[in-house]
Design an enzyme around this catalytic site. Structure first.
Site, PDB file in Angstrom:
ATOM      1  N   ARG A 175       0.841  -1.186   0.000  1.00 46.04           N
ATOM      2  CA  ARG A 175       0.000   0.000   0.000  1.00 46.04           C
ATOM      3  C   ARG A 175       0.884   1.246   0.000  1.00 46.04           C
ATOM      4  NH1 ARG A 175      -1.863   0.860   4.355  1.00 46.04           N
ATOM      5  NH2 ARG A 175      -1.191  -0.956   5.536  1.00 46.04           N
TER       6      ARG A 175
ATOM      7  N   TYR B 286      -1.108  -3.554  -7.055  1.00 46.04           N
ATOM      8  CA  TYR B 286      -0.933  -4.273  -5.793  1.00 46.04           C
ATOM      9  C   TYR B 286      -2.244  -4.332  -5.006  1.00 46.04           C
ATOM     10  CZ  TYR B 286      -0.221  -5.238  -0.954  1.00 46.04           C
ATOM     11  OH  TYR B 286      -0.392  -5.765   0.306  1.00 46.04           O
TER      12      TYR B 286
ATOM     13  N   LYS C 120      -9.641  -2.412   1.514  1.00 48.10           N
ATOM     14  CA  LYS C 120      -9.358  -1.264   2.367  1.00 48.10           C
ATOM     15  C   LYS C 120     -10.106  -0.017   1.894  1.00 48.10           C
ATOM     16  CE  LYS C 120      -7.146  -3.584   5.223  1.00 48.10           C
ATOM     17  NZ  LYS C 120      -5.820  -4.121   5.220  1.00 48.10           N
TER      18      LYS C 120
ATOM     19  N   HIS D 189     -10.678  -2.336  11.313  1.00 40.76           N
ATOM     20  CA  HIS D 189      -9.572  -3.198  10.845  1.00 40.76           C
ATOM     21  C   HIS D 189      -9.373  -4.303  11.881  1.00 40.76           C
ATOM     22  CE1 HIS D 189      -5.096  -3.285   9.307  1.00 40.76           C
ATOM     23  NE2 HIS D 189      -5.839  -4.159   8.671  1.00 40.76           N
TER      24      HIS D 189
ATOM     25  N   SER E 178      -1.421  -3.501  10.297  1.00 40.63           N
ATOM     26  CA  SER E 178      -1.064  -4.393   9.210  1.00 40.63           C
ATOM     27  C   SER E 178       0.165  -5.236   9.560  1.00 40.63           C
ATOM     28  CB  SER E 178      -0.782  -3.582   7.957  1.00 40.63           C
ATOM     29  OG  SER E 178      -1.910  -2.795   7.645  1.00 40.63           O
TER      30      SER E 178
ATOM     31  N   CYS F 163       0.570  -7.447  11.842  1.00 39.15           N
ATOM     32  CA  CYS F 163       0.826  -7.558  13.274  1.00 39.15           C
ATOM     33  C   CYS F 163       0.058  -8.711  13.918  1.00 39.15           C
ATOM     34  CB  CYS F 163       0.502  -6.255  13.983  1.00 39.15           C
ATOM     35  SG  CYS F 163       1.693  -4.958  13.611  1.00 39.15           S
TER      36      CYS F 163
ATOM     37  N   ASP G  39      -9.416  -9.728   8.833  1.00 37.28           N
ATOM     38  CA  ASP G  39      -8.907  -8.382   8.529  1.00 37.28           C
ATOM     39  C   ASP G  39      -9.901  -7.253   8.796  1.00 37.28           C
ATOM     40  OD1 ASP G  39      -6.569  -6.929   7.549  1.00 37.28           O
ATOM     41  OD2 ASP G  39      -7.722  -6.470   5.749  1.00 37.28           O
TER      42      ASP G  39
ATOM     43  N   ARG H  39       1.999 -12.127  -0.604  1.00 37.51           N
ATOM     44  CA  ARG H  39       0.682 -12.477  -0.044  1.00 37.51           C
ATOM     45  C   ARG H  39       0.054 -13.658  -0.759  1.00 37.51           C
ATOM     46  NH1 ARG H  39      -1.805  -8.781   4.020  1.00 37.51           N
ATOM     47  NH2 ARG H  39      -0.103  -7.347   4.403  1.00 37.51           N
TER      48      ARG H  39
HETATM   49  P1  GTP Z   1      -2.591  -7.628   7.427  1.00 39.89           P
HETATM   50  O1  GTP Z   1      -3.093  -8.672   6.518  1.00 39.89           O
HETATM   51  O2  GTP Z   1      -1.454  -6.838   6.837  1.00 39.89           O
HETATM   52  O3  GTP Z   1      -3.632  -6.717   7.964  1.00 39.89           O
HETATM   53  O4  GTP Z   1      -1.838  -8.348   8.647  1.00 39.89           O
HETATM   54  P2  GTP Z   1      -2.250  -9.306   9.852  1.00 39.89           P
HETATM   55  O5  GTP Z   1      -2.512  -8.464  11.062  1.00 39.89           O
HETATM   56  O6  GTP Z   1      -3.283 -10.283   9.455  1.00 39.89           O
HETATM   57  O7  GTP Z   1      -0.856 -10.018  10.148  1.00 39.89           O
HETATM   58  P3  GTP Z   1      -0.431 -11.562  10.139  1.00 39.89           P
HETATM   59  O8  GTP Z   1      -1.302 -12.411  11.030  1.00 39.89           O
HETATM   60  O9  GTP Z   1      -0.300 -11.989   8.748  1.00 39.89           O
HETATM   61  O10 GTP Z   1       1.010 -11.503  10.859  1.00 39.89           O
HETATM   62  C1  GTP Z   1       2.100 -10.917  10.256  1.00 39.89           C
HETATM   63  C2  GTP Z   1       3.388 -11.259  10.939  1.00 39.89           C
HETATM   64  O11 GTP Z   1       3.280 -11.289  12.363  1.00 39.89           O
HETATM   65  C3  GTP Z   1       3.916 -12.614  10.532  1.00 39.89           C
HETATM   66  O12 GTP Z   1       5.273 -12.483  10.213  1.00 39.89           O
HETATM   67  C4  GTP Z   1       3.737 -13.463  11.748  1.00 39.89           C
HETATM   68  O13 GTP Z   1       4.676 -14.487  11.810  1.00 39.89           O
HETATM   69  C5  GTP Z   1       3.842 -12.473  12.890  1.00 39.89           C
HETATM   70  N1  GTP Z   1       3.058 -12.910  14.068  1.00 39.89           N
HETATM   71  C6  GTP Z   1       1.737 -13.176  14.100  1.00 39.89           C
HETATM   72  N2  GTP Z   1       1.334 -13.567  15.340  1.00 39.89           N
HETATM   73  C7  GTP Z   1       2.448 -13.530  16.119  1.00 39.89           C
HETATM   74  C8  GTP Z   1       2.686 -13.801  17.513  1.00 39.89           C
HETATM   75  O14 GTP Z   1       1.801 -14.171  18.274  1.00 39.89           O
HETATM   76  N3  GTP Z   1       3.971 -13.637  17.958  1.00 39.89           N
HETATM   77  C9  GTP Z   1       4.976 -13.235  17.126  1.00 39.89           C
HETATM   78  N4  GTP Z   1       6.193 -13.094  17.645  1.00 39.89           N
HETATM   79  N5  GTP Z   1       4.787 -12.963  15.813  1.00 39.89           N
HETATM   80  C10 GTP Z   1       3.541 -13.111  15.318  1.00 39.89           C
HETATM   81  C1  SPV Z   2      -2.995  -4.491   5.236  1.00 36.75           C
HETATM   82  O1  SPV Z   2      -2.014  -3.877   4.752  1.00 36.75           O
HETATM   83  O2  SPV Z   2      -3.502  -4.192   6.336  1.00 36.75           O
HETATM   84  C2  SPV Z   2      -3.582  -5.639   4.509  1.00 36.75           C
HETATM   85  C3  SPV Z   2      -3.116  -5.904   3.155  1.00 36.75           C
HETATM   86  O3  SPV Z   2      -4.450  -6.304   5.029  1.00 36.75           O
HETATM   87  S1  SPV Z   2      -3.767  -4.780   1.998  1.00 36.75           S
HETATM   88  O4  SPV Z   2      -4.929  -5.398   1.365  1.00 36.75           O
HETATM   89  O5  SPV Z   2      -2.717  -4.564   1.035  1.00 36.75           O
HETATM   90  O6  SPV Z   2      -4.162  -3.572   2.639  1.00 36.75           O
HETATM   91 MN    MN Z   3      -5.098  -5.448   6.980  1.00 33.76          MN
END
Ligand code: GTP
Ligand code: SPV
Ligand code: MN
Length: 588
Positions: free
Chosen positions: A69, A198, A207, A227, A249, A251, A278, A372
């Site tokens: 983004r 993207y 989003k 979110h 994002s 996290c 999400d 992704r």
């Molecule tokens: P968006 O799709 O961007 O909104 O992200 P999301 O919040 O769904 O993030 P996602 O669950 O894909 O996590 C992204 C990163 O955080 C990855 O590299 C994971 O390995 C890491 N992660 C997720 N949960 C944990 C946790 O409980 N502990 C740690 N240390 N890392 C974590």
């Molecule tokens: C984020 O960045 O929080 C996502 C991926 O979930 S995107 O659809 O690119 O915004």
């Molecule tokens: Mn997101």
């Protein structure tokens, strides 16, 4: 496919603007989608993967300059600048339309214009909203077909006289970074995105609509677009408690939403169900509680770090019908790979940039950190039986959280709703690869909505306070978590992932009034003995560190909050000022 004149007229205008060779309405049929997959493979936009190992799976590489983004190029074009607020980029709508139309004009020449009717939310749900995205990219069509409910059915249900739908124009143009703009016109229900391919910039239902436009609609219509992931925890008695969580994002939303309980919990009969990973749309239900629907129909998840141990449900979800973006292609068996998948990187691979890549000797990463997968929700083994329920699920707890090396404890609870809104408003997190720019710097990201709130953030806080008044004593309890606290050597103190259920367990016990908590300056924290750490290899000192509230550190935090709050001027609700003042008082 429709007789709705508001739609036909707008699509006609767009056609005149972008001047395609032909127009194709996406009806949602498998035949049509299959013919588009074939065309995309022939054009080189998609690569068909090993269909024995990964049936229905494809991969795609974006342009090198187009991998995340672009917050600096994302605009809220409300009529008055003040309505976009200090945290959004703003441009004048009349001038912006003109500029964008000049960029998009004639850009579909020699191409097909695809018209995608889609529904955010189960088609028959009262929470659902309809959009039309016009695009010149088959990749966008095929992703939208996974991420949303698309096609004829959407239009039939929507009807011929309704004008409450969101207009979305996407034009790939030259993928020119300089002319890349992601613009929202909340007062016109309109989104225009140019010069990107993207996900978050071009899958306009996600989003752009489901957060930026929908948050504005939610403020006016008294509901919430957030979110947030949505999950259900089933206890051994078979009772399911639903929770939403807002993390910035990359996290951990996808990971938490698909959590697999630790062995001890599994044996007792605990289960976790995924409703969304999400976005949550939430409104008051007939019973007075807050009910949440996931407006999406798939997962656009972060690939790196996803593996059999960290997130087996996500891995299972991407075994069929999935599109991978910017991962490594393994030429030996035509499958995909990314950092953190396993310890066997391909020797004979192609990296996300399209260059040959040997995972054993390579110095650079093979997959982009923001690579992704786009996977159908129905693939997910933990998908909730309420996933497509038109009513959604009733929410007992709302969790905020982010990446903080220190200061923020593993978990704490707010004193009440407004204090919870305050906690959400002061959220801060280290930036990630999900957006372009520096990674790892702490920034304020209220409710994980900084890049996604379609109006003035001060008004957004006021809307949260108002929702609390509407919900009264039926309002969910509000918590904050931090899975990312580190020791002096930079190691994570908390194991995270599946073990996060131990924290959800405490949160649910708090919601049910079954466990006491320790009152601190920032809110209620668990007593050590109330956290179930059975089977967990963790030192008592580490737990103490995780639950430490250091008033000195927090006083340091206050300064940053004050600075951040100052931006909002008169629009900062008095309630938030009061909350900040009493936190300061409790700390000193
Ligand atoms: P968006 O799709 O961007 O909104 O992200 P999301 O919040 O769904 O993030 P996602 O669950 O894909 O996590 C992204 C990163 O955080 C990855 O590299 C994971 O390995 C890491 N992660 C997720 N949960 C944990 C946790 O409980 N502990 C740690 N240390 N890392 C974590
Ligand atoms: C984020 O960045 O929080 C996502 C991926 O979930 S995107 O659809 O690119 O915004
Ligand atoms: Mn997101």
């Amino acid at each position: 496919m429709t007789k709705n004149e508001t739609m036909l007229n707008w699509v006609g205008e767009m056609r005149e603007l972008v001047q395609p060779d032909e127009v194709v309405w996406i009806d949602g049929s498998q035949e049509q989608l299959e013919s588009l997959r074939i065309k995309a493979c022939n054009d080189g936009d998609l690569i068909k993967l090993n269909q024995d190992k990964l049936p229905g799976c494809y991969m795609h590489r974006t342009a090198l300059n187009d991998v995340a983004r672009v917050e600096a190029k994302t605009f809220i074009c409300s009529r008055k600048q003040e309505d976009a607020g200090p945290t959004n980029n703003w441009m004048d709508p009349a001038q912006t339309y003109k500029m964008l139309y000049n960029i998009a004009r004639g850009s579909y020449k020699g191409k097909t214009m695809y018209v995608i009717p889609y529904s955010m939310g189960p088609i028959t749900s009262n929470h659902a909203k309809v959009g039309i995205e016009v695009t010149d990219s088959i990749y966008v069509v095929l992703n939208m077909a996974i991420m949303t409910r698309i096609g004829k059915e959407v239009l039939t249900h929507f009807g011929d006289t309704n004008n409450d739908w969101v207009r979305g124009l996407h034009a790939s143009c030259d993928i020119d970074e300089e002319k890349r703009y992601i613009c929202h016109f909340p007062e016109d229900n309109t989104i225009i995105s140019v010069n990107s391919g993207y996900g978050g910039n071009v899958l306009l239902g996600k989003k752009c609509f489901a957060l930026r436009i929908a948050s504005y609609q939610g403020k006016n219509e008294k509901w919430m677009a957030e979110h947030m992931l949505i999950l259900g925890v089933e206890n051994p008695q078979g009772e399911i408690t639903y929770i939403t969580a807002a993390f910035p994002s990359a996290c951990g939303k996808t990971n938490l939403a698909m959590l697999i309980p630790p062995e001890g919990y599994r044996k007792k009969g605990y289960k976790v169900y995924t409703v969304g990973d999400d976005i949550a749309w939430m409104r008051q239900g007939a019973d007075g509680r807050l009910w949440a629907v996931n407006p999406e129909n798939g997962f656009f998840g972060v690939a790196p770090g996803t593996n059999q141990k960290s997130n087996p449900n996500a891995l299972a979800s991407v075994q069929k019908g999935t599109i991978f973006t910017n991962v490594v292609q393994n030429l030996d068996d035509n499958t995909v790979w990314w950092e953190g998948l396993d310890k066997n990187p391909p020797r004979n691979g192609i990296d996300w940039k399209g260059k040959s890549w040997d995972g054993v000797t390579a110095e650079e990463k093979g997959a982009h950190p923001n690579s992704r997968f786009t996977a159908p929700a129905e693939n997910c083994p933990s998908i909730s039986k309420e996933f497509s329920s038109p009513l959604g699920v009733p929410i007992s707890a709302i969790i905020f959280g982010g990446r903080r090396q220190k200061t923020t404890p593993l978990v704490y609870q707010s004193k009440d709703w407004n204090h919870g809104v305050f906690i959400g408003s002061i959220m801060a997190s280290e930036t990630t690869a999900a957006a372009t720019g520096q990674v790892g710097v702490v920034r304020r990201d209220p409710m994980a909505m900084l890049p996604f709130c379609g109006y003035h953030m001060g008004d957004y806080f006021a809307h949260w306070i108002e929702m609390g008044e509407i919900l009264g004593d039926k309002a969910p309890k509000i918590f904050n978590v931090n899975w990312f606290r580190q020791d002096e050597e930079g190691n994570y103190l908390w194991p995270g992932f599946g073990d996060n259920l131990r924290i959800l367990d405490w949160i649910i016990a708090r919601c049910e009034g079954k466990v006491n908590a320790k009152e601190t300056a920032i809110g209620y924290l668990p007593y050590l003995e109330d956290l179930n750490i059975e089977g967990l290899d963790i030192q008592k000192e580490a737990l103490e560190q995780l639950l430490e509230v250091n008033n000195e550190d927090w006083l340091g935090e206050i300064h940053g909050i004050e600075e951040f709050y100052q931006k909002f001027g008169d629009k900062l609700p008095d309630e938030m000022k009061k909350q900040l003042a009493s936190l300061k008082e409790r700390l000193s």
